[in-house]
Enzyme design. Structure first.
Site: not given
Lengths: 312, 184
Positions: A111, A139, A89, A61
């Site tokens: 994020r 956030h 990796k 979202r």
């Protein structure tokens, strides 16, 4: 607004933004909201900017919303998700970002599951950094879009009563929202099971209630948060069952009838039948879909305002 | 700061009336005509012309407001603090005769942006451009179709169009501006 200057280079969290900064972003977002309703909902403002979306944690979202905002403004967008990259990796975050930065990018939307990653990135690269959620820390764009949606219901949030209900412990939305709402002068009450309530949360200047009815009777806006089962280890460790949670803290149609004034918000995705009855989510008291649309407008505003710097 | 008052309120009013006549002379189907005022002062000038058309000819003309901030190619270098304003075009532009209205025509970059923006709203049949003052110094091949006054200026001069709604008076001034303050 006469002497005011918007001087932010990044959006790491609302803690760094003053009340004036927040109001300015929300004011600008109003005009971006209008673009979304145009016949051609696209403007060329960021056409010379390259933005990388660095998603170490899945969030369909938020990523879609950012990506749409970037494309609506004509930016070149690169998406990076950790699951399909060299982090598997063994490449470090710093190396990843420095590599990407060498490809001449102007902004990074990040994020990450660890709090503080966006701050760390500002020390590695010159690009503007936008925090799209770091762990349970902040956030900020979600909080801005929540406040924008609240402003559509109550233009001045000073003195307005906002209840945030549910899984407070695991939510980063709640932290950004408390910081932002307090700066705008709103009153905030948190409501939820004790096991999902962080200790000392009152230090952020909020009230805590364990009684849903009392909270709903008091508030102008009730924001339900998603129960984040994936962060609880083995399912419902912190409360007996979803059914009992819904019984105690789920918003029901009977509440809407009993308290006719409050509006309902939810940052999504909703667990229907847990945080609220399905009919509640679909009722005209819920502004959940407005939040989604407003999210694109608010993110456009942020990208626009932070893109003012010179190209690196 | 003010160097000279180059138009009085009376002269402005006469110019609004002249524009009203000029707009309707050209277009044989006035229902196709639409006036779009450019933020900020172009909006008020546009509304005055609209009022004159209504008074003189008893014709209602569609009116829109356009902000071109998003379309400017110089917003990062020129605007100290970007400030977006309302855009409101509540009708379909398809096949319309559009007149864009602004206060001062200078480099031509704003008008170019405005044309880009209009094209995103639909495909007008024609776009004409009307400015209250043309001060020269074009950087793009753009010429106004309707001009209130042509004022050749020096680079360190600016033209300020004042409207009652914002500035408490109707007038046009020529002013001297120190180089670094120039923002137009």
């Amino acid at each position: 607004m006469s002497d005011y200057q918007f001087n932010q280079k990044h959006l790491l969290g609302l803690a760094d933004y003053s009340k004036e900064d927040i109001l300015y972003v929300l004011e600008q977002a109003r005009y971006f909201r209008e673009i979304l309703d145009r016949p051609v909902p696209k403007v060329p403002t960021l056409r010379d900017k390259t933005i990388v979306n660095l998603f170490y944690e899945n969030s369909t979202r938020t990523r879609l919303s950012f990506e749409l905002a970037q494309k609506r403004m004509g930016a070149d967008v690169v998406n990076f998700s950790a699951s399909s990259s060299s982090t598997k990796k063994g490449e470090s975050l710093k190396d990843t970002i420095r590599n990407i930065s060498s490809m001449k990018i102007d902004m990074v939307v990040v994020r990450h599951e660890s709090p503080g990653v966006p701050h760390f990135l500002t020390t590695c690269v010159d690009a503007a950094i936008v925090n799209a959620g770091d762990g349970a820390h902040e956030h900020p764009t979600q909080a801005l879009l929540d406040m924008f949606t609240m402003q559509q219901l109550h233009p001045d949030l000073k003195g307005k009563k906002i209840a945030i209900i549910g899984d407070i412990s695991h939510s980063r939305v709640v932290r950004s929202n408390i910081i932002g709402l307090k700066k705008l002068g709103a009153e905030v009450t948190l409501c939820g099971p004790k096991s999902l309530m962080p200790v000392f949360i009152e230090d952020m200047g909020v009230k805590v209630s364990y009684n849903l009815d009392e909270t709903l009777a008091w508030c102008d806006i009730a924001m339900a948060l998603r129960i984040q089962l994936e962060r609880q280890g083995h399912g419902t460790e912190l409360f007996p069952s979803l059914r009992e949670y819904h019984e105690r803290f789920g918003i029901k149609m009977s509440h809407l009838e009993k308290y006719p004034d409050f509006h309902i918000m939810h940052p999504g995705p909703i667990n229907r039948g847990v945080e609220m009855e399905s009919e509640v989510a679909d009722s005209d008291r819920a502004v959940i879909l407005d939040q989604v649309t407003n999210g694109v407008a608010v993110r456009m505003a942020i990208l626009y305002l932070l893109s003012g710097g010179t190209r690196i | 700061m003010d160097k000279a008052k180059i138009m009085t309120g009376e002269e402005l009013n006469r110019t609004y009336l002249r524009f009203a006549h000029q707009f309707l002379e050209y277009y044989n189907d006035p229902s196709r005509l639409a006036i779009i005022g450019m933020q900020t002062r172009g909006v008020y000038i546009g509304k005055r012309i609209l009022a004159e058309i209504k008074k003189e000819f008893n014709i209602e003309v569609d009116f829109g407001i356009l902000d071109v901030t998003f379309y400017r190619d110089d917003f990062r270098s020129k605007l100290k603090m970007p400030d977006v304003k309302v855009t409101e075009i509540p009708f379909d532009l398809y096949d319309r005769d559009v007149v864009l209205v602004d206060d001062v025509l200078y480099t031509g970059r704003t008008v170019r942006s405005a044309m880009d923006a209009l094209m995103d709203y639909g495909r007008p049949r024609r776009i004409k451009f009307c400015c209250m003052v043309d001060r020269g110094h074009r950087e793009l091949p753009i010429a106004p179709d309707y001009t209130g006054l042509y004022v050749p200026t020096y680079e360190n001069e600016e033209v300020r169009v004042k409207v009652k709604e914002l500035d408490d008076e109707d007038a046009v001034y020529l002013v001297n501006v120190p180089e670094e303050d120039s923002d137009e």
